[in-house]
Enzyme design. Structure first.
Site, short mmCIF file in Angstrom:
data_model
loop_
_atom_site.label_atom_id
_atom_site.label_comp_id
_atom_site.label_asym_id
_atom_site.label_seq_id
_atom_site.Cartn_x
_atom_site.Cartn_y
_atom_site.Cartn_z
N THR A 188 34.10 -17.81 -34.30
CA THR A 188 33.53 -19.11 -34.67
C THR A 188 34.17 -20.21 -33.81
O THR A 188 35.22 -20.01 -33.20
CB THR A 188 33.80 -19.45 -36.15
OG1 THR A 188 35.22 -19.54 -36.35
CG2 THR A 188 33.24 -18.38 -37.06
N ASP A 189 33.50 -21.37 -33.79
CA ASP A 189 34.10 -22.53 -33.15
C ASP A 189 34.09 -23.68 -34.15
O ASP A 189 33.71 -23.49 -35.30
CB ASP A 189 33.39 -22.88 -31.84
CG ASP A 189 31.93 -23.26 -32.04
OD1 ASP A 189 31.56 -23.75 -33.13
OD2 ASP A 189 31.14 -23.08 -31.11
N GLN A 190 34.52 -24.85 -33.72
CA GLN A 190 34.68 -25.93 -34.70
C GLN A 190 33.35 -26.48 -35.21
O GLN A 190 33.34 -27.30 -36.13
CB GLN A 190 35.55 -27.05 -34.12
CG GLN A 190 34.92 -27.84 -32.99
CD GLN A 190 35.85 -28.94 -32.52
OE1 GLN A 190 37.05 -28.75 -32.39
NE2 GLN A 190 35.31 -30.12 -32.26
N MET A 191 32.23 -26.01 -34.68
CA MET A 191 30.92 -26.35 -35.23
C MET A 191 30.67 -25.53 -36.50
O MET A 191 29.69 -25.75 -37.21
CB MET A 191 29.84 -26.09 -34.19
CG MET A 191 28.71 -27.10 -34.19
SD MET A 191 27.48 -26.77 -32.88
CE MET A 191 28.16 -27.70 -31.49
N GLY A 192 31.55 -24.54 -36.75
CA GLY A 192 31.42 -23.74 -37.96
C GLY A 192 30.50 -22.54 -37.80
O GLY A 192 30.18 -21.87 -38.78
#
Lengths: 147, 147, 147, 147
Positions: free
Chosen positions: A22-26
Site C-alpha cells: 500500500t501507499d499513503q493513498m491507502g
C-alpha cells in the site's frame, strides 16, 4: 492455427495484499501490479510444464520490452485478489501476455507485457528456443505446439 | 492555446540505481521504472510550484488510471540515470505525463502515466482544482495557465 | 500467567518467491524478509480474530519501533517458503513478534519486530486497546486473555 | 590498530522520499530503511575507492547475514533525509556497518548490517580479499589498512 484467446490456458494466482504494497493513498501502489502480473506469468509457464526458473537455467531470458496497465478500481490491504495470465500473442522472437486482476469477480486492473527471447550468455535476442516450442505453442492454443 | 510538447517545462531527476532495484537477471527490475517516473513527476509538480504532498494535504489525489512503458536498454547497479517528466496532455479531469530514462544520453526507457483528479474525502473524480489551474496550465505551456 | 513461547498460537503463511524479490546476487533481497514477516504477522492477528486492517479502522496503529534479522541460507526464485509468526512478548504498551522462514523444513532466516500501540488520530503511544486485550492475550498464551 | 568509530570515514547520501516508499500509515514503510542503508553502504565502498559493483565483478559478494533496525520517528513523502554509513567492525571474514537516518538533524532511525565475504563462484565464505584489505582497512581507520 491458433485458438482464440478465450480458449487458451489461463493461469490463476491468488494474492493476499501486503501492507508494504500500500501507499499513503491507502491503496496498493500501482507499480505492484507489474509484480503480480509476473507472479501469474510464472504460474502460466509452470502450467505449460516449464518453470521460468528452469528456462533461465537452460540459458534463456524472457526480457520485458514493453508493458501497459489500466487501473479501474483499487486493491486494498486486507483484500485477496485473483490475478490471471494468458498468452495473447506468440511470434518467433516476441510474445505478449495479458493479465487481469479481480477481487470477488470485480475487475480491478488489466495489462499486458511484451517480451523478447534473449540468450543469457550473449544478451542477444534469439528465436523461441526449440525445447520451448511445444509448451509455448500449447499456451497459444496450438494443437501441435509449433509456433 | 498550448505550447508544443518540446517547449513545455521538463523536470529532471538523477537516480543512482539501488542494489535492491536489480533482479537476478542482473538489471533493474522493470517495475522500478514506474517508481522512477513518480519521482520525476513529483519534481515536475514541485517545479510548477505545488509539491504533490501539498496537493494531497489540500484534499486532492492524482489517481493513476493507466500506464505504458517501453524498455530499450537495461539500467544496472552502479549506473546513474536521468529521468525526465513533462506534461503530455491536460484535460479538465484527466492528465497524462510522459517520461524518459537516459544513461549518459542513451535512451533506456520511455513511458506515460495517465491520471484522474480525485477528491480525497469522497474518492470521487473531480475537475482540476481551481488553485492548481495556473501551475498545471503552466506545465502545459499555456501562458495564462487556464486549462 | 503466560504460556511458554512454544505453546502459543503460531501463524503460518506459504510464500512463493517472486522474481521481483530477487537481486543480482541471484537470491531474495534481504529487505523482503521484513515484508514476509509482516504477512505472517497479519495472519497471526487474523488468527486471533482481529484482522490488522480492522484494528487500523478502529483507530489504532501498531507502529514498528525495532527489528532484528538473521539470515542463514538464501531463498531463491522458484522456492516456496513457509513464514511463521508468534507473539514473543506482550507488555501493556509494547509487543514483540518472532518469525522464522523455512524451505522444506530448512531454517533460512529468523527475526523479530517490536511495536508500540499508537492512536491513529493523535499519533501518540497508548496502551493495548481494551477490545484487543482478549485476542492479544490469547496470542500470548493467557487463558483469560488479560495482558 | 583501529581508530575509534567516530574518527572513521563516513558516507552521506541524501535521499528524497519516494511516494512508493510510503504505506497506508502515511509514513515510509519500515523495510525501505534497509534499502537506504544499502545506498549509503554503496557510497562508503565508493569512498574507499572500490565501488561494490566492481567488487562483485572481481568475484566476491558481501552477503548480508544479519541486520538490526531502530525506528525513532517516521520519514514522510516530501522529506529529504540524510543516510550515513560507517564501518563499525572489521574482522577477517565478517564486517559490520552502522547507519543513521536524519531529517534536518533529527535522528529518525539507526541500524546495523552484518556481512560475510563470499566467493561468487562457489558461494563459500572466504576471508577479506587481498585487493580489498587496504581500502577496507582505511574504512576501519587503520593507517596501514591491514585488517
Amino acid at each position: 492455427m491458433t485458438a482464440p484467446e478465450s480458449e487458451r490456458p489461463v493461469a490463476r494466482v491468488e494474492v493476499e495484499v501486503r501492507y508494504a504494497e500500500t501507499d499513503q493513498m491507502g491503496v496498493v501502489h500501482h507499480a505492484n501490479y507489474l509484480v503480480w502480473f509476473e507472479l501469474a506469468r510464472t504460474r502460466l509457464c509452470a502450467l505449460a510444464g516449464c518453470h521460468y526458473a528452469e528456462i533461465e537455467r537452460s540459458g534463456y531470458l524472457l526480457m520485458v520490452v514493453g508493458a501497459t496497465l489500466r487501473y479501474r478500481a483499487a486493491a486494498r490491504y486486507g483484500d485477496r485478489v485473483e490475478v490471471t495470465a494468458r498468452l495473447a500473442r506468440l511470434a518467433s522472437r516476441a510474445l505478449t501476455f495479458a493479465y487481469e486482476v479481480r477481487r470477488a469477480g470485480e475487475l480491478l486492473a488489466t495489462g499486458t507485457t511484451e517480451h523478447l527471447w534473449v540468450e543469457a550468455a550473449s544478451r542477444r535476442p534469439t528465436t523461441l528456443p526449440a525445447p520451448l516450442r511445444a509448451p509455448f505453442g500449447a499456451l497459444a492454443g496450438r494443437p501441435g505446439g509449433e509456433p
